[in-house]
Design a protein around this motif. Structure first.
Motif, short mmCIF file in Angstrom:
data_model
loop_
_atom_site.label_atom_id
_atom_site.label_comp_id
_atom_site.label_asym_id
_atom_site.label_seq_id
_atom_site.Cartn_x
_atom_site.Cartn_y
_atom_site.Cartn_z
N ASP A 1 43.80 -20.10 -29.72
CA ASP A 1 45.14 -19.54 -29.61
C ASP A 1 45.17 -18.27 -30.45
OD1 ASP A 1 47.80 -18.96 -29.42
OD2 ASP A 1 48.52 -20.76 -30.43
N GLU B 165 47.48 -14.76 -31.17
CA GLU B 165 48.80 -14.17 -30.94
C GLU B 165 49.09 -13.11 -31.99
OE1 GLU B 165 53.49 -15.58 -30.43
OE2 GLU B 165 51.86 -17.05 -30.35
N LYS C 71 51.07 -27.89 -27.97
CA LYS C 71 51.55 -26.52 -27.75
C LYS C 71 52.17 -26.45 -26.37
CE LYS C 71 51.72 -22.00 -28.62
NZ LYS C 71 50.51 -21.19 -28.70
N LYS D 167 50.33 -14.84 -22.70
CA LYS D 167 51.72 -15.14 -23.09
C LYS D 167 52.39 -13.90 -23.66
CE LYS D 167 49.79 -17.02 -27.36
NZ LYS D 167 49.59 -18.24 -28.16
N LYS E 247 54.15 -24.24 -23.11
CA LYS E 247 54.02 -22.95 -22.43
C LYS E 247 55.09 -21.96 -22.85
CE LYS E 247 51.32 -24.04 -18.33
NZ LYS E 247 51.24 -23.98 -16.86
N TYR F 158 39.78 -25.18 -27.99
CA TYR F 158 41.05 -24.48 -27.75
C TYR F 158 41.16 -23.31 -28.70
CZ TYR F 158 45.99 -23.38 -27.56
OH TYR F 158 47.18 -22.70 -27.44
N ASP G 69 45.54 -17.72 -24.63
CA ASP G 69 45.08 -19.07 -24.92
C ASP G 69 43.81 -19.32 -24.12
OD1 ASP G 69 47.30 -20.07 -26.55
OD2 ASP G 69 48.48 -19.86 -24.73
N LYS H 176 41.14 -22.65 -23.18
CA LYS H 176 40.93 -24.09 -23.29
C LYS H 176 39.81 -24.52 -22.37
CE LYS H 176 44.01 -26.73 -21.42
NZ LYS H 176 45.23 -27.51 -21.11
N ASN I 148 42.82 -22.35 -38.79
CA ASN I 148 43.81 -21.34 -38.43
C ASN I 148 43.85 -20.25 -39.50
OD1 ASN I 148 46.20 -21.64 -40.24
ND2 ASN I 148 46.29 -23.70 -39.36
N ASN J 4 54.48 -17.09 -19.62
CA ASN J 4 53.10 -17.58 -19.72
C ASN J 4 52.47 -17.56 -18.33
OD1 ASN J 4 50.85 -19.65 -19.76
ND2 ASN J 4 51.44 -19.73 -21.91
N TYR K 284 47.12 -30.55 -30.85
CA TYR K 284 47.10 -29.24 -31.48
C TYR K 284 47.15 -29.50 -32.98
CZ TYR K 284 48.92 -24.44 -32.35
OH TYR K 284 49.13 -23.15 -32.78
#
Length: 847
Positions: free
Chosen positions: A642, A644, A201, A584, A203, A640, A633, A635, A694, A574, A194
């Motif tokens: 992510d 949130e 990362k 999540k 869970k 990947y 998430d 993958k 990010n 999760n 990550y």
């Protein structure tokens, strides 16, 4: 050709002797056997040799005495055939007798069974832990001097453990060891690598950093764990220091920083530019932004849990390093098979040489204080700044079920400078010192396969002392801030079945804070002391299945001083949605009684003007937070994603701990802030290349009912933040480059055309609405590279290069105003700037 014939003939003769001896042995009468212990002295006298052996290896063994007509080698072959023991000639006089298997070198290449990619940093050890090593960047490992057929265990985060038998294989033909990814592991990993190698990362929503497997991040010449934390989504540092990490809009004092379960009150050298935690000291780091375990208190914004090596290494190892700012060294010393000592230390090198890197750090640190590198300042001479950190860890395994650990860390920053009077030769020395002493111990016990306990005790002492002389007026101002925290924690864990774990515990802590000020002219003295005690009970149930992970619980804090009970529920959930997606949900209530305040910006020489204080439920309430976040998430095939979103409300903050430098600077009142937004991480791994982007969007606003206006942007409101980087590794070479762009922090401008106003006999800046403007965008490009190579059998050497702010961009990280001393109706704009172009280089040797 002749040499080959000679070697062949000798082997042939030995074979004949062995054959004849076998026939003679088969025809002898068992009654004629003699104990081996009685034969050994006779052979020693006959051949003028000495045998070395263990008593248990030769007792109860009887043999037929060898013929005196045999030479030494023939005799040894005869003995090996009868006893099954090994007779190894050490030199012309000494021969070792052993019942142990053959000692060999065992090597292998650890690969992902699905992608066939190497797995660097996997732990390889014999079952008895007599030999341990870690795979290199190519996944290669070598266990030296292990017993043939010895059972070997290979562990790697996110993969099933692998068990092998040691085999004698040449280093050029190491066997491939394929590791199968696990559906869920002890840490319930969602994704490995990550951002870069060594970061994963989990869970439960946390981020785990393993420094042994750490790859490369832009600008770093060594794995500075706190600088790494700043690379994560939702984490910023508005003044680019590691001691001022803002997690989802919170202040740095709202972060709980633990080292081996000890709370740390000082985390930075150079007053925040460098992590105070030695890279040789750290093993694992866990960052939690939400959904914290109920076993942890404090840290209403986040938790940074740092841990050193916690397992016996089993061999003597160490290393030393040097960069353009500091030098370091560490040793891991096995005292016995069950007891080890790990020590490390680091020291700034400016006592020996001033480097351009050190000068850049110095200028950046002291630019807005009484100290500077301005050559025109004749009143300042002989300034000296230095720092060091040391650590000691003792590890003792009573047995496999009972383990004892003790940790000690000391962090120290010291500044001295001499000021000369303008009208005389008089001089005075001022000083500033920071110190954090942390020590703690724990006992972990497995009472059965399903029940374990852990007892943790700790002490953390922080001291900040400043002595400020004003030479022209002979004024002396002394300030101290002292913190002493002690604590005890008891955890019990019950494994209900293969999926359920039940954690229960109790924690007690006592923290005392004192603030002292003394002024000689005019005389003034103030001493404020405060103590808070807390008793806490907590309980947590965790379910970890193939596709579902749930950890939920609560914490109850009772504060006798305030007769207040605080209930804090926590949740981490999760759920996998098919093969590629997961959902999540995280939430928590938290509270804390400690915070940092600023009375005056020029306190403590203006260098470290924050001081720790305790809640009193009057001027400083207990800080409480509520937070919820949710996301998905994705993958697949090296990609990947992510995503949130979060909402956080923090109540009980004070204007004095927010660092105002406008019309609210001298107002003391309490309020709250709400931080909300979302974070996006896109990561792609393709072979040796790992790239990521990010982005964080956030909106962070204050509410202070006694201020006007009541609502306005937070001092740490960063609306947009974007980081892009790529890491490449090939064998022993690592390279990383990336850039970071973010919105400028808010600031308050004076009213245009009416910049100052009179209050009594004083002129003050006439500010407009607070935090209505934003600084220019912050832009920085960094890069780093490293190369490591083996030095025959003596160890490994690693060379590193890092460059911060490659483009030498002048970033303004803070802006405020003061009344012009020459024109009272004019306000002067003061800008604090970030580091400019700052290269660093390092060399590290490990063995």
């Amino acid at each position: 050709m002749w040499n080959n014939f000679e070697s062949w003939s000798k082997n042939f003769l030995l074979l004949i002797v062995f054959f004849i001896g076998t026939i003679a042995y088969s025809q002898q009468d068992p009654a004629q056997k003699t104990p081996l212990k009685e034969v050994i002295p006779l052979l020693e006298d006959h051949f003028d040799i000495r045998f070395s052996y263990r008593e248990q290896d030769v007792k109860n063994i009887s043999i037929f005495s060898p013929s005196q007509e045999l030479n030494l080698k023939e005799t040894l072959v005869f003995l090996e055939r009868q006893t099954g023991l090994k007779f190894k000639i050490l030199d012309e006089r000494y021969i070792a007798i052993t019942a142990s298997p053959e000692v060999i070198n065992f090597c292998g290449m650890i690969l992902d069974a699905e992608t066939n990619e190497p797995l660097p940093g996997a732990t390889v050890q014999t079952i008895d832990q007599s030999e341990t090593t870690i795979s290199d960047m190519d996944g290669k490992f070598m266990l030296r001097s292990v017993k043939a057929a010895a059972p070997v265990k290979i562990r790697f985060l996110g993969y099933h453990d692998k068990f092998l038998e040691a085999q004698s294989i040449s280093e050029e033909n190491c066997q491939s060891v394929l590791m199968e990814p696990s559906v869920f592991s002890l840490r319930e990993t969602v994704v490995v690598n990550y951002l870069t190698a060594g970061i994963s990362k989990q869970k439960d929503g946390s981020i785990h950093i393993n420094t042994d497997r750490f790859g490369a991040l832009p600008g770093q010449v060594e794995p500075d764990v706190l600088q790494t934390v700043e690379s994560l989504p939702g984490v910023e540092s508005v003044n680019e220091t590691v001691s001022n990490i803002n997690i989802r809009g919170g202040t740095s004092d709202q972060n709980l920083v633990l080292f081996d379960d000890i709370k740390m009150y000082l985390t930075g050298h150079f007053f925040g530019l460098i992590s105070a935690l030695n890279p040789n000291l750290t093993k694992d780091v866990t960052v939690v932004k939400n959904g914290t375990s109920p076993s942890l208190n404090d840290g209403v914004s986040g938790t940074i849990d740092i841990r050193s090596e916690d397992e016996l290494v089993g061999k003597f190892s160490g290393g030393a390093g040097l960069n353009l700012v500091s030098a370091d060294a560490f040793l891991q010393v096995p005292v016995t098979e069950k007891f080890e000592i790990h020590v490390s230390g680091r020291k700034s090198i400016n006592d020996l040489v001033d480097t351009p890197t050190y000068d850049n750090y110095f200028s950046r640190t002291f630019q807005d204080s009484e100290i500077s590198l301005n050559p025109e300042n004749d009143n300042l001479q002989d300034s000296n700044f230095s720092y060091y950190d040391t650590s000691l860890k003792a590890l003792y395994d009573l047995n496999k079920d009972h383990k004892f650990r003790f940790s000690l860390v000391q962090i120290y920053n010291n500044l001295d400078y001499t000021e000369y009077a303008n009208t005389s030769e008089a001089s005075r020395q001022s000083s500033l010192a920071q110190n954090n002493l942390a020590l703690g111990g724990n006992w972990s016990a497995n009472w059965s396969e399903n029940f374990s306990t852990e007892i943790i005790s700790y002490l953390s002492q922080y001291q900040l002392e400043a002595l400020n002389f004003t030479v022209d007026t002979d004024q002396r101002f002394m300030q101290e801030n002292d913190v002493l925290e002690t604590g005890l924690k008891i955890n019990t864990t019950t494994k209900l079945n293969s999926n359920f774990n039940f954690l229960n515990g109790y924690q007690f802590y006592e923290v005392g804070v004192s603030n002292i000020e003394k002024l000689n002219n005019p005389f003034f003295s103030s001493t404020i002391k405060n103590v808070v005690r807390s008793h806490s009970l907590y309980s947590e149930l965790k379910y970890s299945g193939n596709t579902t992970y749930v950890r939920g619980g609560f914490r109850i804090n009772y504060l006798p001083k305030f007769e207040e009970t605080i209930l804090e529920p926590r949740l981490s959930f999760n759920q996998e949605l098919g093969k590629y997606f997961s959902f999540k949900l995280l939430g928590e209530f938290k509270s804390q009684t400690t915070s940092q305040i600023i009375d005056l910006q020029e306190d403590f020489l203006g260098v470290e003007n924050r001081r720790w204080t305790l809640a009193d439920q009057e001027s400083y309430p207990i800080i409480k937070s509520k937070q919820i976040s949710s996301g998905i998430d994705f993958k697949r095939a090296g990609w990947y994603l992510d995503l949130e979103g979060f909402y956080k409300k923090v109540e009980g903050i004070s204007t004095s701990n927010q660092g105002f430098q406008d019309q609210n600077e001298f107002i003391r009142t309490s309020g709250s802030y709400i931080s909300k937004g979302f974070e996006v991480l896109i990561n792609k791994k393709a072979g040796d290349l790992n790239a990521y982007m990010n982005y964080t969007f956030g909106k962070n606003d204050y509410t202070f009912e006694e201020l006007n206006p009541q609502n306005f942007p937070n001092n740490f409101d960063i609306t947009h933040s974007l980081s892009v980087a790529a890491n490449y590794s090939y064998r022993d070479f690592k390279f990383s480059a990336g850039g970071h762009v973010r919105s400028g922090k808010p600031y308050t401008e004076p009213v245009k055309g009416d910049e100052t106003r009179r209050e009594g006999n004083n002129w003050v800046v006439n500010y407009s609405d607070p935090n209505a403007e934003n600084l220019p965008n912050f832009v920085r490009v960094d890069l780093s590279a490293s190369y490591s190579f083996d030095l025959s059998n003596s160890g490994k050497l690693q060379l590193g290069l890092g460059i911060l702010n490659l483009l030498n961009r002048e970033n303004i990280i803070n802006r405020y105003y003061r009344v012009d001393s020459e024109d009272n109706q004019k306000a002067i704009e003061i800008n604090n700037k970030s580091l400019g172009f700052t290269p660093n280089a390092s060399v590290n040797f490990t063995f």
